[in-house]
Design a protein around this motif. Structure first.
Motif, PDB file in Angstrom:
ATOM      1  N   LEU A   1       0.831  -1.214   0.000  1.00 34.85           N
ATOM      2  CA  LEU A   1       0.000   0.000   0.000  1.00 34.85           C
ATOM      3  C   LEU A   1       0.860   1.257   0.000  1.00 34.85           C
ATOM      4  CD1 LEU A   1      -2.824  -1.050   2.472  1.00 34.85           C
ATOM      5  CD2 LEU A   1      -2.970  -0.810  -0.008  1.00 34.85           C
ATOM      6  N   GLY A   2       1.943   1.238   0.764  1.00 35.74           N
ATOM      7  CA  GLY A   2       2.865   2.371   0.745  1.00 35.74           C
ATOM      8  C   GLY A   2       3.534   2.543  -0.601  1.00 35.74           C
ATOM      9  N   GLY A   3       3.766   1.433  -1.292  1.00 33.46           N
ATOM     10  CA  GLY A   3       4.406   1.503  -2.603  1.00 33.46           C
ATOM     11  C   GLY A   3       3.534   2.084  -3.695  1.00 33.46           C
ATOM     12  N   VAL A   4       2.217   1.934  -3.568  1.00 35.28           N
ATOM     13  CA  VAL A   4       1.328   2.458  -4.603  1.00 35.28           C
ATOM     14  C   VAL A   4       0.606   3.739  -4.179  1.00 35.28           C
ATOM     15  CG1 VAL A   4       0.972   0.211  -5.664  1.00 35.28           C
ATOM     16  CG2 VAL A   4      -0.619   0.995  -3.921  1.00 35.28           C
ATOM     17  N   PHE A   5       0.640   4.084  -2.899  1.00 35.71           N
ATOM     18  CA  PHE A   5      -0.100   5.243  -2.402  1.00 35.71           C
ATOM     19  C   PHE A   5       0.297   6.566  -3.061  1.00 35.71           C
ATOM     20  CE2 PHE A   5      -1.389   8.538   0.563  1.00 35.71           C
ATOM     21  CZ  PHE A   5      -2.681   8.154   0.862  1.00 35.71           C
ATOM     22  N   PRO A   6       1.583   6.834  -3.326  1.00 29.48           N
ATOM     23  CA  PRO A   6       1.923   8.125  -3.939  1.00 29.48           C
ATOM     24  C   PRO A   6       1.297   8.363  -5.304  1.00 29.48           C
ATOM     25  CG  PRO A   6       3.864   7.153  -2.975  1.00 29.48           C
ATOM     26  CD  PRO A   6       2.791   6.114  -2.909  1.00 29.48           C
ATOM     27  N   ASP A   7       0.854   7.324  -5.988  1.00 24.90           N
ATOM     28  CA  ASP A   7       0.232   7.516  -7.296  1.00 24.90           C
ATOM     29  C   ASP A   7      -1.248   7.864  -7.202  1.00 24.90           C
ATOM     30  OD1 ASP A   7       2.418   7.310  -8.893  1.00 24.90           O
ATOM     31  OD2 ASP A   7       2.224   5.153  -9.211  1.00 24.90           O
ATOM     32  N   PHE A   8      -1.771   8.064  -6.016  1.00 25.69           N
ATOM     33  CA  PHE A   8      -3.161   8.483  -5.878  1.00 25.69           C
ATOM     34  C   PHE A   8      -3.352   9.948  -6.249  1.00 25.69           C
ATOM     35  CE2 PHE A   8      -3.815   4.902  -2.705  1.00 25.69           C
ATOM     36  CZ  PHE A   8      -4.452   4.106  -3.640  1.00 25.69           C
ATOM     37  N   ASP A   9      -2.275  10.667  -6.515  1.00 32.82           N
ATOM     38  CA  ASP A   9      -2.393  12.070  -6.933  1.00 32.82           C
ATOM     39  C   ASP A   9      -2.350  12.209  -8.456  1.00 32.82           C
ATOM     40  OD1 ASP A   9       0.263  11.566  -7.469  1.00 32.82           O
ATOM     41  OD2 ASP A   9       1.029  13.313  -6.416  1.00 32.82           O
ATOM     42  N   LEU A  10      -2.809  11.194  -9.163  1.00 29.44           N
ATOM     43  CA  LEU A  10      -2.769  11.220 -10.629  1.00 29.44           C
ATOM     44  C   LEU A  10      -3.621  12.332 -11.230  1.00 29.44           C
ATOM     45  CD1 LEU A  10      -2.833   7.438 -11.543  1.00 29.44           C
ATOM     46  CD2 LEU A  10      -0.957   9.042 -11.815  1.00 29.44           C
ATOM     47  N   LYS A  11      -4.721  12.690 -10.600  1.00 28.17           N
ATOM     48  CA  LYS A  11      -5.636  13.686 -11.172  1.00 28.17           C
ATOM     49  C   LYS A  11      -5.094  15.101 -11.080  1.00 28.17           C
ATOM     50  CE  LYS A  11      -8.864  10.782 -12.210  1.00 28.17           C
ATOM     51  NZ  LYS A  11      -9.017  10.321 -13.529  1.00 28.17           N
ATOM     52  N   SER A  12      -4.398  15.417  -9.995  1.00 30.16           N
ATOM     53  CA  SER A  12      -3.937  16.801  -9.824  1.00 30.16           C
ATOM     54  C   SER A  12      -2.493  16.824  -9.333  1.00 30.16           C
ATOM     55  CB  SER A  12      -4.823  17.540  -8.825  1.00 30.16           C
ATOM     56  OG  SER A  12      -4.770  16.909  -7.572  1.00 30.16           O
ATOM     57  N   GLY A  13      -1.635  17.392 -10.096  1.00 30.49           N
ATOM     58  CA  GLY A  13      -0.250  17.602  -9.686  1.00 30.49           C
ATOM     59  C   GLY A  13       0.523  16.318  -9.439  1.00 30.49           C
ATOM     60  N   HIS A  14       0.481  15.389 -10.396  1.00 27.26           N
ATOM     61  CA  HIS A  14       1.196  14.133 -10.208  1.00 27.26           C
ATOM     62  C   HIS A  14       2.684  14.383 -10.018  1.00 27.26           C
ATOM     63  CE1 HIS A  14       1.963   9.923 -10.226  1.00 27.26           C
ATOM     64  NE2 HIS A  14       2.703   9.973 -11.318  1.00 27.26           N
ATOM     65  N   ARG A  15       3.252  13.660  -9.122  1.00 28.90           N
ATOM     66  CA  ARG A  15       4.650  13.777  -8.706  1.00 28.90           C
ATOM     67  C   ARG A  15       4.950  15.114  -8.044  1.00 28.90           C
ATOM     68  NH1 ARG A  15       8.553  10.414 -12.789  1.00 28.90           N
ATOM     69  NH2 ARG A  15       7.312   8.521 -12.772  1.00 28.90           N
ATOM     70  N   VAL A  16       3.949  15.708  -7.447  1.00 31.61           N
ATOM     71  CA  VAL A  16       4.168  16.944  -6.693  1.00 31.61           C
ATOM     72  C   VAL A  16       3.694  16.762  -5.259  1.00 31.61           C
ATOM     73  CG1 VAL A  16       3.606  19.384  -6.500  1.00 31.61           C
ATOM     74  CG2 VAL A  16       3.990  18.389  -8.747  1.00 31.61           C
ATOM     75  N   TYR A  17       2.393  16.488  -5.069  1.00 34.36           N
ATOM     76  CA  TYR A  17       1.812  16.480  -3.736  1.00 34.36           C
ATOM     77  C   TYR A  17       2.207  15.274  -2.897  1.00 34.36           C
ATOM     78  CZ  TYR A  17      -1.053  20.175  -5.671  1.00 34.36           C
ATOM     79  OH  TYR A  17      -1.468  21.322  -6.268  1.00 34.36           O
ATOM     80  N   LEU A  18       2.244  14.107  -3.489  1.00 35.93           N
ATOM     81  CA  LEU A  18       2.533  12.898  -2.721  1.00 35.93           C
ATOM     82  C   LEU A  18       3.914  12.313  -3.014  1.00 35.93           C
ATOM     83  CD1 LEU A  18      -0.917  11.074  -2.873  1.00 35.93           C
ATOM     84  CD2 LEU A  18       0.039  12.447  -1.031  1.00 35.93           C
ATOM     85  N   HIS A  19       4.677  12.951  -3.844  1.00 32.57           N
ATOM     86  CA  HIS A  19       6.008  12.450  -4.172  1.00 32.57           C
ATOM     87  C   HIS A  19       7.080  13.276  -3.462  1.00 32.57           C
ATOM     88  CE1 HIS A  19       3.963  10.140  -7.226  1.00 32.57           C
ATOM     89  NE2 HIS A  19       5.081   9.502  -7.467  1.00 32.57           N
TER      90      HIS A  19
ATOM     91  N   LEU B   1       9.086  13.842   0.756  1.00 31.40           N
ATOM     92  CA  LEU B   1       9.301  13.254   2.080  1.00 31.40           C
ATOM     93  C   LEU B   1       8.311  13.772   3.116  1.00 31.40           C
ATOM     94  CD1 LEU B   1      13.195  13.263   2.244  1.00 31.40           C
ATOM     95  CD2 LEU B   1      11.675  11.346   1.778  1.00 31.40           C
ATOM     96  N   LEU B   2       7.924  15.023   3.009  1.00 29.53           N
ATOM     97  CA  LEU B   2       7.007  15.591   3.997  1.00 29.53           C
ATOM     98  C   LEU B   2       5.659  14.870   3.988  1.00 29.53           C
ATOM     99  CD1 LEU B   2       6.364  17.723   6.125  1.00 29.53           C
ATOM    100  CD2 LEU B   2       5.615  19.225   4.271  1.00 29.53           C
ATOM    101  N   SER B   3       5.105  14.665   2.817  1.00 32.09           N
ATOM    102  CA  SER B   3       3.812  13.985   2.758  1.00 32.09           C
ATOM    103  C   SER B   3       3.935  12.533   3.206  1.00 32.09           C
ATOM    104  CB  SER B   3       3.226  14.064   1.350  1.00 32.09           C
ATOM    105  OG  SER B   3       4.057  13.413   0.427  1.00 32.09           O
ATOM    106  N   SER B   4       5.057  11.893   2.919  1.00 31.98           N
ATOM    107  CA  SER B   4       5.226  10.506   3.361  1.00 31.98           C
ATOM    108  C   SER B   4       5.273  10.418   4.886  1.00 31.98           C
ATOM    109  CB  SER B   4       6.493   9.900   2.758  1.00 31.98           C
ATOM    110  OG  SER B   4       7.648  10.524   3.253  1.00 31.98           O
TER     111      SER B   4
END
Length: 106
Positions: A36-54, A56-59
């Protein structure tokens, strides 16, 4: 990277962390949290992919929230810590794999 790669790597790293720290939950629970941790960062696909969940702070923030949920659910402290560590390790493996791509991370 593909989702399967992130899922498999997260599952594997969750298994490794669980084996190193020796939690008492079922054999599949910790690797599943890593998955789940490995796929969770890709939940931001709709808005700002590789910004909001990619990052260290959000993790760290999400992992602290997961630890709180696990602790309130009645698990022992060791199980909550190991479960959260598996989730965080899966997330960090996602960031590491994405940083090796051409697009990188923010």
């Amino acid at each position: 990277m593909r989702r399967f790669t992130h899922a498999f790597t997260g599952f594997s790293i969750g298994f490794l962390v669980a084996r190193l720290w020796g939690g008492n939950l079922s054999f599949i629970a910790y690797p599943t949290l890593g998955l789940l941790g490995g796929v969770f960062p890709d939940f931001d696909l709709k808005s700002g992919h590789r910004v909001y969940l990619h990052n260290l702070l959000s993790s760290i923030v999400v992992t602290m929230g997961l630890y709180t949920v696990l602790a309130w659910s009645g698990l022992a402290t060791l199980e909550s810590v190991v479960g959260s560590a598996c989730f965080l390790a899966g997330w960090l493996s996602h960031l590491l794999l994405d940083s090796l791509t051409v697009r990188g991370v923010a």
